[in-house]
Design a protein around this motif. Structure first.
Motif, short mmCIF file in Angstrom:
data_model
loop_
_atom_site.label_atom_id
_atom_site.label_comp_id
_atom_site.label_asym_id
_atom_site.label_seq_id
_atom_site.Cartn_x
_atom_site.Cartn_y
_atom_site.Cartn_z
N LYS A 207 0.83 -1.21 0.00
CA LYS A 207 0.00 0.00 0.00
C LYS A 207 0.87 1.26 0.00
O LYS A 207 0.38 2.35 -0.27
CB LYS A 207 -0.94 0.01 1.20
N GLY A 208 2.13 1.10 0.34
CA GLY A 208 3.07 2.21 0.31
C GLY A 208 3.91 2.16 -0.95
O GLY A 208 3.41 2.36 -2.06
N PHE A 209 5.20 1.86 -0.79
CA PHE A 209 6.06 1.75 -1.97
C PHE A 209 7.02 0.58 -1.80
O PHE A 209 7.31 0.13 -0.70
CB PHE A 209 6.84 3.04 -2.22
N TRP A 210 7.49 0.09 -2.93
CA TRP A 210 8.53 -0.93 -3.00
C TRP A 210 9.46 -0.53 -4.13
O TRP A 210 9.02 -0.37 -5.27
CB TRP A 210 7.93 -2.31 -3.25
N LEU A 211 10.74 -0.34 -3.81
CA LEU A 211 11.72 0.08 -4.80
C LEU A 211 12.76 -1.01 -4.98
O LEU A 211 13.77 -1.06 -4.26
CB LEU A 211 12.38 1.39 -4.36
N LEU A 227 13.57 11.06 -4.23
CA LEU A 227 13.61 12.51 -4.38
C LEU A 227 12.20 13.07 -4.57
O LEU A 227 11.84 14.10 -3.99
CB LEU A 227 14.49 12.89 -5.57
N HIS A 228 11.38 12.38 -5.34
CA HIS A 228 10.02 12.85 -5.59
C HIS A 228 9.16 12.80 -4.33
O HIS A 228 8.10 13.45 -4.28
CB HIS A 228 9.37 12.01 -6.69
N ARG A 229 9.58 12.07 -3.33
CA ARG A 229 8.83 11.98 -2.08
C ARG A 229 9.13 13.16 -1.15
O ARG A 229 8.50 13.30 -0.11
CB ARG A 229 9.12 10.64 -1.39
N VAL A 230 10.09 13.99 -1.52
CA VAL A 230 10.36 15.21 -0.76
C VAL A 230 9.38 16.28 -1.25
O VAL A 230 9.29 16.55 -2.45
CB VAL A 230 11.82 15.67 -0.97
N LYS A 231 8.66 16.88 -0.34
CA LYS A 231 7.55 17.76 -0.71
C LYS A 231 7.83 19.25 -0.53
O LYS A 231 6.97 20.08 -0.82
CB LYS A 231 6.30 17.38 0.09
N ALA A 232 9.01 19.61 -0.04
CA ALA A 232 9.30 21.04 0.17
C ALA A 232 10.78 21.31 -0.05
O ALA A 232 11.63 20.44 0.17
CB ALA A 232 8.89 21.45 1.59
N VAL A 269 15.68 18.42 -7.43
CA VAL A 269 17.12 18.18 -7.45
C VAL A 269 17.60 18.00 -6.02
O VAL A 269 17.13 18.70 -5.11
CB VAL A 269 17.87 19.36 -8.12
N PHE A 270 18.53 17.08 -5.83
CA PHE A 270 19.17 16.89 -4.53
C PHE A 270 20.66 17.21 -4.67
O PHE A 270 21.34 16.65 -5.54
CB PHE A 270 19.01 15.44 -4.05
N ILE A 271 21.16 18.09 -3.81
CA ILE A 271 22.58 18.43 -3.76
C ILE A 271 23.04 18.23 -2.31
O ILE A 271 22.48 18.82 -1.39
CB ILE A 271 22.84 19.87 -4.22
N GLY A 272 24.06 17.42 -2.11
CA GLY A 272 24.49 17.03 -0.77
C GLY A 272 25.36 18.07 -0.10
O GLY A 272 25.35 19.27 -0.43
N ASP A 273 26.15 17.62 0.87
CA ASP A 273 27.01 18.50 1.67
C ASP A 273 28.34 18.78 0.95
O ASP A 273 28.84 17.95 0.19
CB ASP A 273 27.32 17.84 3.02
N ASP A 274 28.89 19.97 1.23
CA ASP A 274 30.25 20.32 0.81
C ASP A 274 30.45 20.25 -0.70
O ASP A 274 31.54 19.90 -1.18
CB ASP A 274 31.26 19.41 1.51
N CYS A 275 29.42 20.57 -1.46
CA CYS A 275 29.51 20.58 -2.92
C CYS A 275 29.89 21.97 -3.42
O CYS A 275 29.70 22.97 -2.73
CB CYS A 275 28.19 20.16 -3.55
N GLU A 276 30.40 22.01 -4.64
CA GLU A 276 30.69 23.28 -5.32
C GLU A 276 30.08 23.20 -6.71
O GLU A 276 30.56 22.43 -7.56
CB GLU A 276 32.19 23.52 -5.40
N ILE A 277 29.01 23.96 -6.93
CA ILE A 277 28.25 23.88 -8.16
C ILE A 277 28.40 25.20 -8.92
O ILE A 277 28.10 26.26 -8.39
CB ILE A 277 26.76 23.61 -7.88
N GLY A 278 28.86 25.12 -10.17
CA GLY A 278 29.06 26.30 -10.99
C GLY A 278 30.48 26.82 -10.94
O GLY A 278 31.37 26.16 -10.38
N PRO A 279 30.69 28.00 -11.53
CA PRO A 279 29.68 28.89 -12.10
C PRO A 279 29.08 28.34 -13.40
O PRO A 279 29.69 27.52 -14.08
CB PRO A 279 30.47 30.17 -12.37
N ASN A 280 27.88 28.80 -13.69
CA ASN A 280 27.19 28.52 -14.95
C ASN A 280 26.85 27.05 -15.16
O ASN A 280 26.76 26.58 -16.29
CB ASN A 280 28.02 29.04 -16.14
N ALA A 281 26.64 26.30 -14.08
CA ALA A 281 26.17 24.92 -14.23
C ALA A 281 24.69 24.92 -14.56
O ALA A 281 23.95 25.85 -14.20
CB ALA A 281 26.42 24.15 -12.95
#
Length: 399
Positions: A207-211, A227-232, A269-281
């Motif tokens: 009744k819930g999910f199975w992955l 990721l889609h189960r995160v609502k905010a 989108v999920f981005i974890g800890d201590d990441c460096e994204i960009g410039p212009n990504a």
């Protein structure tokens, strides 16, 4: 009164998910911010008091990761010294078991509500309604609220219910004698079949999910589903977002992550800890960047694991990149067939239809790609391999 116990099967060496599991047990693959086995322990929390984890391949990694307790639940480890099947694996837990217990696969992810519903039974199997079980799932044949038989990957679509790998048993199941299969293994489902023959085995629909994570692309899909189960939107207070950054939709950004100017992020989108994204990504939907990822690339529907770098212009689509990889400038993962057909890929020497029109590359840990590497859809690169500048990867690069 006996405390409620669970058994998690985590001993196997998963070859169908190579190259992602060459160096690690599959239950230790991360989904978003924690391993699959930790996700299942979270679902068991509050329902059981003790968990027996069956270990084998790279057992020390599992034991070191989890320790002796998890959120108040006692953890015990039983070693399956030979890979003789899931039934044999469960038998290694026998000395620990005191009463009714629940069994789960350590490399699928389950929902707490379904685990709780299963615990209402004495003997039961968790089933999932699917379009077809033919050649894909273990089929669970039912009648009058009881399981009649379980048939592994039948040629025909004989039931609407698939076996999810979750069972509730009592220790008296060990009175059922298991017989070795043609593959030389002892199967857990034979315990269930023995109960079914006696009219004792009930079933509980999901009744819930199975992955389930049977293949590398299923691992990508499990990450996207979670990721889609995160609502905010969740942006850690220690994250730094420079000016001229666009963030749309539900985006998770972890601790001490830096998003540089000109970056465009389209959630989820999920981005974890201590990441460096960009410039212009350009980070497109359904992308999961785990801890310490550095990138300026265009990325869509992909997982980049811890400490992976793609610092120059490149395209990564519908792919999984392992830990500690370097994706060089100009790398492109092709992901679409000219005939718009379903992508196929080699698994243990046989072509498997993935059912996906978009399928990129699957790259193991510590891979270093040369500049301008072009990778055909569905190709896999084993850990610690390299490519030359301008190399076109038409076939899997294996050990």
């Amino acid at each position: 009164m006996n405390k409620m116990q669970a058994v998690i099967l985590a001993a196997g060496k998963s070859t169908r998910t190579y190259p992602l599991t060459v160096n690690r047990p599959k239950p230790l693959l991360k989904v978003l911010d924690k391993t699959m086995i930790e996700h299942n322990l979270d679902q068991l929390h509050g329902l059981v008091d003790e968990v027996i984890i069956i270990v084998g391949f790279r057992k020390e990694l599992v034991m070191e990761k989890l320790g002796s307790f998890y959120k108040g639940m006692k953890l015990c480890f039983a070693e399956q010294k030979e890979q003789l099947g899931t039934g044999h694996a469960l038998e290694t837990a026998k000395p620990f078991l005191k009463g009714k217990f629940i069994v789960l696969n350590g490399d699928d992810i389950y929902d707490k509500k379904d685990i709780a519903a299963m615990l209402e039974h004495d003997y039961a199997i968790l089933v999932k309604e699917v379009e077809s079980v033919a050649r894909r799932f273990g089929a669970v044949v039912v009648k009058d609220n009881k399981v009649k038989e379980i048939i592994e990957k039948p040629a025909e679509n004989i039931s609407k219910y698939a076996n999810t790998g979750v069972f509730v048993f009592k220790p008296d199941i060990f009175n059922i004698e298991l017989k070795k299969t043609e593959r030389g293994e002892y199967e857990l489902t034979d315990f269930a079949t023995g109960l079914a023959k006696k009219g004792l085995l009930e079933y509980e629909p999901v009744k819930g999910f199975w992955l389930p994570v049977g293949y590398p692309w299923n691992y990508l899909e499990a990450n996207v589903e979670m990721l889609h189960r995160v609502k905010a939107k969740q942006i850690d207070e220690t994250a730094v977002i420079e000016d001229n950054v666009t963030i749309k939709g539900i985006v998770i950004i972890g601790k001490n992550t830096l998003i540089k100017s000109g970056t465009y992020i389209e959630g989820p989108v999920f981005i974890g800890d201590d990441c460096e994204i960009g410039p212009n990504a350009y980070i497109r939907k359904d992308t999961i960047l785990m801890d310490k990822v550095r990138t300026r690339a265009e990325i869509v529907d992909s997982v980049l694991m811890d400490n992976t770098t793609a610092k120059h212009t490149s395209y990564i689509g519908h792919s999984v990149i392992g830990e500690n990889c370097n994706i060089a400038a100009g790398t492109i993962t092709a992901d679409y067939r000219h005939d718009a057909g379903s992508n196929k890929t080699l698994i243990k020497g046989e072509k498997v239809d993935t059912g996906r029109k978009k399928l990129g590359a699957f790259i193991g840990d510590n891979v270093k790609l040369g500049i301008g590497t072009l990778i055909y859809p569905g190709r896999k690169i084993w850990p610690n391999k390299t490519t030359l500048p301008g190399e076109i990867v038409k076939q899997d690069i294996v050990d």
